[in-house]
Design a protein around this motif. Structure first.
Motif, mmCIF file in Angstrom:
data_model
loop_
_atom_site.group_PDB
_atom_site.id
_atom_site.type_symbol
_atom_site.label_atom_id
_atom_site.label_comp_id
_atom_site.label_asym_id
_atom_site.label_seq_id
_atom_site.Cartn_x
_atom_site.Cartn_y
_atom_site.Cartn_z
ATOM 1 N N LYS A 44 25.303 36.966 -16.580
ATOM 2 C CA LYS A 44 24.034 37.200 -15.877
ATOM 3 C C LYS A 44 23.575 35.947 -15.132
ATOM 4 N N THR A 45 23.502 34.850 -15.855
ATOM 5 C CA THR A 45 23.036 33.603 -15.239
ATOM 6 C C THR A 45 23.971 33.178 -14.103
ATOM 7 N N THR A 46 25.255 33.352 -14.332
ATOM 8 C CA THR A 46 26.220 32.990 -13.292
ATOM 9 C C THR A 46 25.957 33.785 -12.010
ATOM 10 N N PRO A 84 14.763 29.635 -13.181
ATOM 11 C CA PRO A 84 16.000 29.417 -13.938
ATOM 12 C C PRO A 84 15.816 29.718 -15.427
ATOM 13 N N GLN A 85 16.931 29.992 -16.079
ATOM 14 C CA GLN A 85 16.863 30.302 -17.507
ATOM 15 C C GLN A 85 16.294 29.126 -18.303
ATOM 16 N N GLU A 86 16.758 27.914 -17.970
ATOM 17 C CA GLU A 86 16.179 26.713 -18.572
ATOM 18 C C GLU A 86 15.061 26.252 -17.654
ATOM 19 N N LEU A 160 14.903 36.108 -11.189
ATOM 20 C CA LEU A 160 14.242 35.641 -12.405
ATOM 21 C C LEU A 160 15.188 35.776 -13.595
ATOM 22 N N ASP A 161 15.586 34.619 -14.140
ATOM 23 C CA ASP A 161 16.535 34.614 -15.252
ATOM 24 C C ASP A 161 15.758 34.510 -16.566
ATOM 25 N N GLU A 162 15.648 35.644 -17.246
ATOM 26 C CA GLU A 162 14.899 35.735 -18.505
ATOM 27 C C GLU A 162 13.507 35.119 -18.377
ATOM 28 N N PRO A 163 12.703 35.642 -17.473
ATOM 29 C CA PRO A 163 11.403 35.008 -17.220
ATOM 30 C C PRO A 163 10.430 35.119 -18.380
HETATM 31 MG MG LIG Z 1 21.881 33.373 -19.021
#
Ligand SMILES: [Mg+2]
Ligand SMILES: Nc1ncnc2c1ncn2[C@@H]1O[C@H](COP(=O)(O)OP(=O)(O)OP(=O)(O)O)[C@@H](O)[C@H]1O
Lengths: 248, 386
Positions: A44-46, A84-86, A160-163
């Motif tokens: 997903k993040t990729t 970003p996720q982080e 939105l990565d895991e917002p």
């Molecule tokens: Mg991820």
């Protein structure tokens, strides 16, 4: 404007021997909210990173707003908002300053920016903390600020990565509310999540990926019908669980 | 290239400096502290004017047959410019004041001093008939200037006592041009150190640039920024610009602090302008080294350590820490050395800005800055665009 906000064709991303994304095909329309679901390490993040112009595809094509991610990065960066996720933020700036900085990055007029930040902070329930240094924030506060950093300039395409991870139910609902509104303004949104109720309640369509491959796609209700499941969670477990068992 | 973005980025860096105690100390308080402490330790408050030496005299010859010679000595010593003479009853009481730093030097005229002088004049050409005595001189070992200035002064006073005024007014076919360096005897150690403070303060920019760049890189801030319209060049330019602002602040602090404690450079407004320009050009070298350090460092901790590879040599071979000898030849390779040299020429030698060596110094500093900064920008740009 391009027909699809996001167009991914045969996208493959490899890190050495690891294939993070494997021949992915996906379209997201304007005004659509698309949820990307999948277990840890699914890719997903990729995928989000490729769309945010941070990673070059090994193979395949990805377009955002009609622009190719490998050739028209400047055009894409003008129209996207990335969470970003982080969550990265400047700890020595206040929450408000972090958000305003990203508005400045998009050259928003001073007055518009100030008014928008005021209203955003209020909507997300941060008015009591907006002027504190971000280093003092709790995990959920940082997430909320990070989401606003991505959306302050009213992007055409939100990635939105895991917002909403680490947010309490009230905060999560206010972020959902906010994301829904973006969608109604004709914006396209991709969000990744591990929360099935979030995907079910919020997303027009969801795609479930596992080991870099899209294994199911459709509206939450279609998917539930197709797999005879009561909740999206059951679909997810059935699909990814089965897959995992086959692999063993 | 958008002004809004550049200004926002520069503001962000300046807020960082002001708000983070460690940064504030490193960039602004440290130079202030070092300037004030070193300035007070190595310079007298009145370093601009002539230094006065307080000299104690113990006269053990007052009860002798020829007490007038000791009187001449004290008179000559007192009439010398820049001395304050006080008399002591005994060597012991004088030594106490010397140890406590109340005296720069103590002279003990032995019993028989007058007799010695007299024996000389009875037979100036017959050394065997003289009565020899020794004048003891104790100098404050805690004062560098007293150590070098007082012994020749006493020597001069002794000659004058023995030969009288005539020796100074003798007509000779030769005249000795008063060497300019004689004026330097009124300088304090701080006058020699002050020009080096500017390079010393700026050198630490290497560390702050390296630290902030690695932190921004490793916490994903640069990645996140590069999903926005901010370009790598805008980002690096903003870093350079914000550090130039800090360098300007440092120059003002070092200058202001040394001015406040009484340091007056021997230069005018054009000289000051030249000093500011060359100091800022040198700061660009430090930004460049900071960028290179960041590229080579895996983390902020590594960056801190690694930055000393650039800081130490520039500090030891090109600031106020000058040791002469071999270090001088190594200094030829340090850009900081050229900055310090130029500022010494301006502030200490009082040279005008038309002096050629100032411009060759500026040229060297500028060329090094351009090369180092270019290398830093290219390497760092390459790393973040990846
Ligand atoms: Mg991820
Ligand atoms: N920079 C990288 N170098 C090597 N492998 C990577 C890199 N980034 C991701 N991967 C690998 O690619 C795969 C997909 O990772 P990705 O971060 O896209 O997963 P994800 O779906 O976002 O997972 P999560 O739900 O845990 O966030 C994983 O196997 C991961 O180890």
């Amino acid at each position: 404007m391009s027909e699809n906000a996001i167009q991914i064709s045969n996208l493959t991303v490899r890190f050495g021997s690891v294939t993070a994304v494997d021949g992915l095909n996906l379209e997201v329309k304007w005004g659509e909210l698309f949820g990307l679901l999948g277990p840890n390490g699914a890719g997903k993040t990729t995928t989000i990173k490729v769309l945010s112009t941070l990673l070059r595809p090994t193979e395949g094509i990805a377009r955002v707003g009609g622009h190719d991610v490998t050739k028209e990065q400047e055009d894409i960066r003008e129209i996207i908002g990335v969470c970003p996720q982080e969550p990265s933020f400047y700890p020595f700036l206040t929450g408000r300053e972090n958000i305003e900085l990203y508005g400045d990055f998009h050259s928003m007029p001073k007055k518009t920016l100030k008014e928008r930040v005021d209203s955003l902070i209020q909507r997300i329930g941060m008015e009591d903390h907006a002027n504190r240094r971000a280093r003092e924030y709790s995990g959920g506060m940082i997430r909320r600020v990070s989401t606003l950093m991505a959306l302050v300039h009213d992007p055409k395409v939100a990635l939105l990565d895991e917002p909403t991870v680490a947010m309490d139910p009230v905060s999560r609902r206010s972020v959902w509310e906010f994301i829904r509104e973006l969608k109604h303004n004709g914006k396209a949104i991709i969000l990744t999540t591990h929360y099935m109720e979030e995907a079910e309640e919020l997303c027009d369509r969801v795609g479930i990926i596992d080991q870099g491959r899209l294994i199911a796609i459709g509206t939450p209700s279609d998917l539930k019908k197709e797999y005879g499941a009561e909740h999206l969670e059951d679909v997810f477990i059935r699909l990814t669980g089965k897959k995992l068992k086959e692999d063993v | 290239m958008r002004m809004t973005r550049l200004i926002a980025l520069i503001k962000k860096d300046l807020k960082h400096t002001v708000r983070e105690p460690a940064m504030l100390f490193q960039i602004l308080l440290f130079p202030l502290l070092v300037t004030v402490v070193f300035g007070l330790a190595f310079g007298a408050m009145d370093s601009g004017s002539t230094t006065t030496f307080s000299i104690g005299v113990v006269n053990m010859d007052s009860g002798s047959e020829h007490p007038e010679w000791a009187g001449y000595f004290v008179g000559n010593l007192t009439s010398l410019n820049g001395t304050v003479v006080s008399s002591y009853d005994s060597n012991a009481t004088g030594q106490v004041d010397l140890l406590n730093g109340n005296l720069h030097a103590l002279v003990v005229l032995p019993a028989g001093f007058g007799a010695s002088c007299n024996s000389y004049w009875l037979a100036p050409l017959d050394g065997n008939s003289w009565t020899n005595t020794t004048v003891e001189l104790y100098v404050d070992s805690g004062s560098m200037i007293a150590g070098s200035a007082v012994p020749p002064m006493i020597q001069q006073v002794l000659l004058r006592t023995l030969y009288g005024e005539t020796v100074a007014s003798l007509d000779l076919p030769l005249t000795i041009g008063r060497p300019a360096s004689v004026a330097a005897s009124t300088f304090t150690a701080w006058d020699y150190m002050a020009p080096g403070m500017y390079a010393f303060a700026s050198i630490f920019l290497v560390m702050t640039v390296a630290q902030t760049m690695t932190v921004e890189r490793d916490t994903g801030l640069i990645k996140r920024m590069s999903t926005t319209p901010v370009t790598a060049s805008e980002f690096i330019l903003s870093k350079t610009a914000s550090n130039m602002v800090l360098a300007l602040g440092q120059v003002i602090i070092v200058f202001g602090a040394s001015y406040a404690i009484g340091y007056r450079p021997e230069t005018d407004i054009t000289g000051m302008a030249f000093a500011f320009v060359i100091a800022l050009v040198f700061a660009l070298t430090c930004v460049g080294f900071g960028l290179i350090t960041a590229v080579l460092s895996k983390s902020a901790e590594v960056a801190t350590g690694l930055s000393f590879v650039f800081i130490m040599p520039m500090m030891f071979f090109g600031t106020f820490m000058q040791f002469g000898g071999l270090t001088q030849s190594i200094g030829a390779f340090m850009p900081s050395n050229y900055l310090t040299h130029a500022l010494t020429t301006l502030f200490l030698r009082g040279a005008s800005v038309t002096t050629l060596s100032l411009w060759t110094d500026l040229l060297v500093v500028a060329v090094v800055s351009i090369l180092v900064l270019a290398a830093g920008v290219i390497l760092f740009g390459k790393q973040i665009r990846k």
